[in-house]
Motif scaffolding. Structure first.
Motif, PDB file in Angstrom:
ATOM      1  N   PHE A 135      -6.960 -30.780  21.112  1.00 16.32           N
ATOM      2  CA  PHE A 135      -6.219 -30.274  19.830  1.00 16.32           C
ATOM      3  C   PHE A 135      -5.234 -29.404  20.316  1.00 16.32           C
ATOM      4  CE2 PHE A 135      -6.192 -26.655  16.948  1.00 16.32           C
ATOM      5  CZ  PHE A 135      -5.857 -27.488  15.844  1.00 16.32           C
ATOM      6  N   GLY A 136      -5.540 -28.683  21.463  1.00 19.46           N
ATOM      7  CA  GLY A 136      -4.492 -27.655  21.971  1.00 19.46           C
ATOM      8  C   GLY A 136      -3.102 -28.430  22.160  1.00 19.46           C
ATOM      9  N   ILE A 137      -3.273 -29.613  23.039  1.00 26.22           N
ATOM     10  CA  ILE A 137      -2.026 -30.558  23.410  1.00 26.22           C
ATOM     11  C   ILE A 137      -1.344 -30.788  22.262  1.00 26.22           C
ATOM     12  CG2 ILE A 137      -1.278 -32.461  24.697  1.00 26.22           C
ATOM     13  CD1 ILE A 137      -3.456 -31.667  26.534  1.00 26.22           C
ATOM     14  N   VAL A 138      -2.036 -31.491  21.099  1.00 19.15           N
ATOM     15  CA  VAL A 138      -1.673 -31.947  20.012  1.00 19.15           C
ATOM     16  C   VAL A 138      -0.557 -31.055  19.037  1.00 19.15           C
ATOM     17  CG1 VAL A 138      -2.163 -32.989  17.888  1.00 19.15           C
ATOM     18  CG2 VAL A 138      -3.170 -33.831  19.849  1.00 19.15           C
ATOM     19  N   LYS A 139      -1.430 -29.763  18.920  1.00 17.83           N
ATOM     20  CA  LYS A 139      -0.716 -28.854  18.238  1.00 17.83           C
ATOM     21  C   LYS A 139       0.552 -28.146  19.136  1.00 17.83           C
ATOM     22  CE  LYS A 139      -1.774 -24.347  15.511  1.00 17.83           C
ATOM     23  NZ  LYS A 139      -2.516 -23.533  15.273  1.00 17.83           N
ATOM     24  N   SER A 140       0.163 -27.809  20.226  1.00 12.60           N
ATOM     25  CA  SER A 140       1.246 -27.059  20.772  1.00 12.60           C
ATOM     26  C   SER A 140       2.716 -27.999  21.434  1.00 12.60           C
ATOM     27  CB  SER A 140       0.856 -26.229  22.002  1.00 12.60           C
ATOM     28  OG  SER A 140       0.144 -27.185  23.005  1.00 12.60           O
ATOM     29  N   ARG A 141       2.206 -29.285  21.474  1.00 11.02           N
ATOM     30  CA  ARG A 141       3.106 -30.188  22.335  1.00 11.02           C
ATOM     31  C   ARG A 141       3.435 -29.792  23.561  1.00 11.02           C
ATOM     32  NH1 ARG A 141       7.835 -30.813  19.086  1.00 11.02           N
ATOM     33  NH2 ARG A 141       8.478 -32.461  20.698  1.00 11.02           N
ATOM     34  N   SER A 142       2.593 -29.162  24.563  1.00  6.76           N
ATOM     35  CA  SER A 142       2.724 -28.541  25.675  1.00  6.76           C
ATOM     36  C   SER A 142       1.544 -28.727  26.499  1.00  6.76           C
ATOM     37  CB  SER A 142       3.042 -27.084  25.299  1.00  6.76           C
ATOM     38  OG  SER A 142       3.041 -26.318  26.495  1.00  6.76           O
ATOM     39  N   PRO A 143       2.027 -28.902  27.956  1.00  9.22           N
ATOM     40  CA  PRO A 143       0.934 -28.858  28.928  1.00  9.22           C
ATOM     41  C   PRO A 143       0.553 -27.324  29.372  1.00  9.22           C
ATOM     42  CG  PRO A 143       2.988 -29.297  30.002  1.00  9.22           C
ATOM     43  CD  PRO A 143       3.316 -28.964  28.487  1.00  9.22           C
ATOM     44  N   LEU A 144       1.232 -26.414  28.924  1.00  8.67           N
ATOM     45  CA  LEU A 144       0.936 -25.168  29.720  1.00  8.67           C
ATOM     46  C   LEU A 144      -0.350 -24.561  28.988  1.00  8.67           C
ATOM     47  CD1 LEU A 144       4.369 -23.527  29.292  1.00  8.67           C
ATOM     48  CD2 LEU A 144       3.296 -24.717  31.342  1.00  8.67           C
ATOM     49  N   LEU A 145      -1.311 -24.096  29.689  1.00  5.76           N
ATOM     50  CA  LEU A 145      -2.513 -23.635  29.126  1.00  5.76           C
ATOM     51  C   LEU A 145      -2.233 -22.306  28.394  1.00  5.76           C
ATOM     52  CD1 LEU A 145      -4.957 -23.775  32.427  1.00  5.76           C
ATOM     53  CD2 LEU A 145      -4.563 -25.343  30.603  1.00  5.76           C
ATOM     54  N   SER A 146      -1.352 -21.618  28.439  1.00  2.00           N
ATOM     55  CA  SER A 146      -1.012 -20.517  27.728  1.00  2.00           C
ATOM     56  C   SER A 146      -0.669 -21.104  26.182  1.00  2.00           C
ATOM     57  CB  SER A 146       0.041 -19.620  28.190  1.00  2.00           C
ATOM     58  OG  SER A 146       1.299 -20.323  28.317  1.00  2.00           O
ATOM     59  N   ASP A 147       0.047 -21.968  26.055  1.00  2.00           N
ATOM     60  CA  ASP A 147       0.274 -22.709  24.920  1.00  2.00           C
ATOM     61  C   ASP A 147      -0.794 -23.224  24.069  1.00  2.00           C
ATOM     62  OD1 ASP A 147       2.848 -21.934  24.945  1.00  2.00           O
ATOM     63  OD2 ASP A 147       3.670 -23.702  25.912  1.00  2.00           O
ATOM     64  N   LEU A 199      -5.219 -22.654  19.816  1.00  2.00           N
ATOM     65  CA  LEU A 199      -6.896 -22.560  19.376  1.00  2.00           C
ATOM     66  C   LEU A 199      -7.207 -21.576  18.443  1.00  2.00           C
ATOM     67  CD1 LEU A 199      -8.591 -23.543  22.863  1.00  2.00           C
ATOM     68  CD2 LEU A 199      -7.967 -24.950  20.975  1.00  2.00           C
ATOM     69  N   GLU A 200      -6.412 -20.597  18.418  1.00  2.00           N
ATOM     70  CA  GLU A 200      -6.475 -19.470  17.297  1.00  2.00           C
ATOM     71  C   GLU A 200      -7.730 -18.810  17.745  1.00  2.00           C
ATOM     72  OE1 GLU A 200      -4.143 -18.606  15.570  1.00  2.00           O
ATOM     73  OE2 GLU A 200      -2.716 -20.278  15.471  1.00  2.00           O
ATOM     74  N   GLU A 201      -8.048 -18.527  18.935  1.00  2.00           N
ATOM     75  CA  GLU A 201      -9.529 -17.852  18.960  1.00  2.00           C
ATOM     76  C   GLU A 201      -9.423 -16.351  18.739  1.00  2.00           C
ATOM     77  OE1 GLU A 201     -11.513 -21.146  22.017  1.00  2.00           O
ATOM     78  OE2 GLU A 201     -10.943 -19.343  22.845  1.00  2.00           O
ATOM     79  N   ARG A 217      -9.383 -12.458  23.341  1.00  2.00           N
ATOM     80  CA  ARG A 217      -7.866 -12.362  24.034  1.00  2.00           C
ATOM     81  C   ARG A 217      -7.515 -13.385  24.813  1.00  2.00           C
ATOM     82  NH1 ARG A 217      -7.982  -7.041  28.185  1.00  2.00           N
ATOM     83  NH2 ARG A 217      -5.837  -7.930  28.258  1.00  2.00           N
ATOM     84  N   LEU A 218      -6.090 -13.846  24.469  1.00  2.00           N
ATOM     85  CA  LEU A 218      -5.438 -14.803  25.146  1.00  2.00           C
ATOM     86  C   LEU A 218      -5.766 -15.192  26.741  1.00  2.00           C
ATOM     87  CD1 LEU A 218      -3.572 -17.229  24.478  1.00  2.00           C
ATOM     88  CD2 LEU A 218      -1.624 -15.822  25.427  1.00  2.00           C
ATOM     89  N   THR A 231      -9.195 -16.865  27.240  1.00  2.00           N
ATOM     90  CA  THR A 231      -9.061 -18.182  26.938  1.00  2.00           C
ATOM     91  C   THR A 231      -8.512 -19.114  27.930  1.00  2.00           C
ATOM     92  OG1 THR A 231      -8.963 -17.650  24.348  1.00  2.00           O
ATOM     93  CG2 THR A 231      -8.565 -19.801  24.925  1.00  2.00           C
ATOM     94  N   VAL A 232      -7.152 -18.677  28.506  1.00  2.00           N
ATOM     95  CA  VAL A 232      -6.468 -19.614  29.340  1.00  2.00           C
ATOM     96  C   VAL A 232      -7.405 -19.215  30.767  1.00  2.00           C
ATOM     97  CG1 VAL A 232      -4.492 -19.042  31.172  1.00  2.00           C
ATOM     98  CG2 VAL A 232      -4.213 -18.720  28.720  1.00  2.00           C
ATOM     99  N   LYS A 233      -8.225 -18.472  30.914  1.00  2.00           N
ATOM    100  CA  LYS A 233      -9.087 -18.364  32.208  1.00  2.00           C
ATOM    101  C   LYS A 233     -10.244 -19.484  32.114  1.00  2.00           C
ATOM    102  CE  LYS A 233      -8.323 -13.945  34.578  1.00  2.00           C
ATOM    103  NZ  LYS A 233      -9.206 -12.595  34.926  1.00  2.00           N
ATOM    104  N   ARG A 234     -10.883 -19.456  30.959  1.00  2.00           N
ATOM    105  CA  ARG A 234     -11.876 -20.387  30.558  1.00  2.00           C
ATOM    106  C   ARG A 234     -11.195 -21.852  30.788  1.00  2.00           C
ATOM    107  NH1 ARG A 234     -13.173 -22.931  25.826  1.00  2.00           N
ATOM    108  NH2 ARG A 234     -11.882 -21.239  24.748  1.00  2.00           N
TER     109      ARG A 234
END
Length: 414
Positions: free
Chosen positions: A37-49, A54-56, A59-60, A63-66
């Protein structure tokens, strides 16, 4: 934005993620849904994007660490890939073209990436630091969009790396198992013109069409002759017009029976195509040629090979795969797999052309200034991102959180 459109996109990729994650551990299932879902929405391979998409509520950074930890620890690539192949199995048909090619992900300024090696950068025609990917794809039957069936990212600096050919052989063995009794034709570029590759395909009893290099020697009328010299003896008696990479060409085609020195007594045909470039294009095939239609079928099959280059272009232009910054090779390999699986899923959706697909394509019209689009895949990917741009809730509601059963008080029998 209509909330129904957002719901349909989320539901589609939730169902796709369920297919990919079937039989895997539950933490891996949730991780796969997050990444897809994150790749489709952001069109990015960056974990931060991906984490932002994910709109969790957390804290960002958490989520990135997870996502980073789950990607580094993921090890069930075989189960993941088998689930993907199961989703495309029903779309395999007789006499399909199986397109084989290598690509690269370059990181010219990278220093800390794991197992970084020197690779040939196809876009700049030079040597850079990066990784190689072995890719095998089919073209969808109706719309001819690329459907990846094998995408493996590797590095020559890995501990157990053998050779690039060995990585390709693994993919070809998978293709043979996947198609079972169905017939197919391997279509390859000049990089696969080698005695080892021809011998391997002959042992597999696989049909092939390979573009020849000028340094190759063939046997013609029991004489050993270089390919360019033999090609010049065939002036092209068959006229054929074709559009290649958006440009129209008037081609002249001829053919002649030949043999390979490494495969004596094996009947082969060389097809010579004039009109594409300054030099004639030379193709070698083990398909029998009986008439004009057989010759043109081989030329058309090779022209279809450029569809896999569209696959690479989508990876790098629409999903910006070369911008990936994860240092762990396992995570990088996993992101590469997810992007390939998504392209295959998009291509299969475009093949059906449902109302949902038309709506997604319609949403992307404003993002294209040039309306001359040969493949709808680019527009479809941007349409999905355009719809999800208005999403503010993420996918938490789609995740099933199982509550542990209430603990019982330990009781001793008296």
């Amino acid at each position: 934005m209509n909330p129904t459109d957002i719901y349909q996109v989320k539901r589609d990729f939730f169902q796709f993620s369920q297919k990919l994650a079937q039989g895997l551990a539950k933490p891996d299932q949730k991780f796969i849904f997050d990444m897809v879902f994150g790749i489709v929405k952001s069109r990015s391979p960056l974990l931060s994007d991906i984490a932002r998409a994910l709109e969790e509520d957390t804290r960002l950074l958490y989520t990135v660490k997870r996502l980073s930890n789950r990607g580094a620890d993921f090890d069930d690539f075989q189960g993941l890939h088998q689930n993907y192949l199961q989703s495309i199995q029903s779309h395999l048909q007789e006499d399909m073209l199986v397109i084989v090619d290598n690509s690269d992900i370059t990181k010219p300024f990278g220093e800390q990436f794991e197992a970084l090696a020197r690779v040939h950068d196809g876009s700049r025609d030079g040597i850079e630091k990066g990784y190689i990917s072995a890719n095998i794809a089919i073209a969808s039957p109706r719309t001819k969009h690329p459907i990846p069936i094998y995408s493996h990212l590797f590095s020559a600096a890995e501990e157990y790396f053998d050779s690039t050919n060995v990585e390709t052989y693994k993919g070809l063995n998978l293709v043979k198992r996947l198609f079972q009794e169905k017939s197919y034709t391997l279509v390859m570029d000049r990089g696969y013109d080698s005695n080892d590759m021809f011998t391997f395909m002959h042992k597999q009893d696989a049909s092939f069409i390979v573009r020849l290099q000028d340094k190759r020697y063939l046997k013609y009328q029991n004489k050993r002759i270089k390919v360019p010299e033999l090609a010049l003896r065939r002036k092209g008696k068959i006229a054929f017009s074709s559009t290649i990479k958006g440009k129209k060409y008037a081609l002249k085609v001829s053919h002649t029976p030949v043999e390979l020195p490494c495969l004596p007594k094996v009947p082969l045909n060389m097809v010579v195509v004039y009109g594409y470039g300054q030099k004639p294009m030379k193709l070698l095939t083990n398909h029998p040629i009986k008439n004009k239609e057989d010759v043109l079928a081989i030329v058309k099959a090779y022209i279809t090979r450029w569809r896999i280059e569209e696959n690479f272009r989508v990876q790098k232009q629409e999903y910006h795969l070369e911008k990936v910054r994860t240092l762990n090779l396992n995570s990088l390999r996993l992101i590469h797999c997810f992007v390939s699986y998504l392209i295959g899923h998009h291509s299969l959706l475009l093949e059906k052309e449902t109302c949902y697909v038309k709506q997604v394509l319609h949403r992307a019209k404003a993002t294209f200034s040039d309306q001359k689009i040969r493949l709808k895949l680019y527009r479809f990917i941007r349409g999905l991102a355009e719809i999800l741009r208005f999403d503010s809730t993420g996918i938490q509601a789609y995740k099933r959180v199982e509550k542990r059963p209430r603990a019982h008080q330990l009781a001793l029998a008296v």
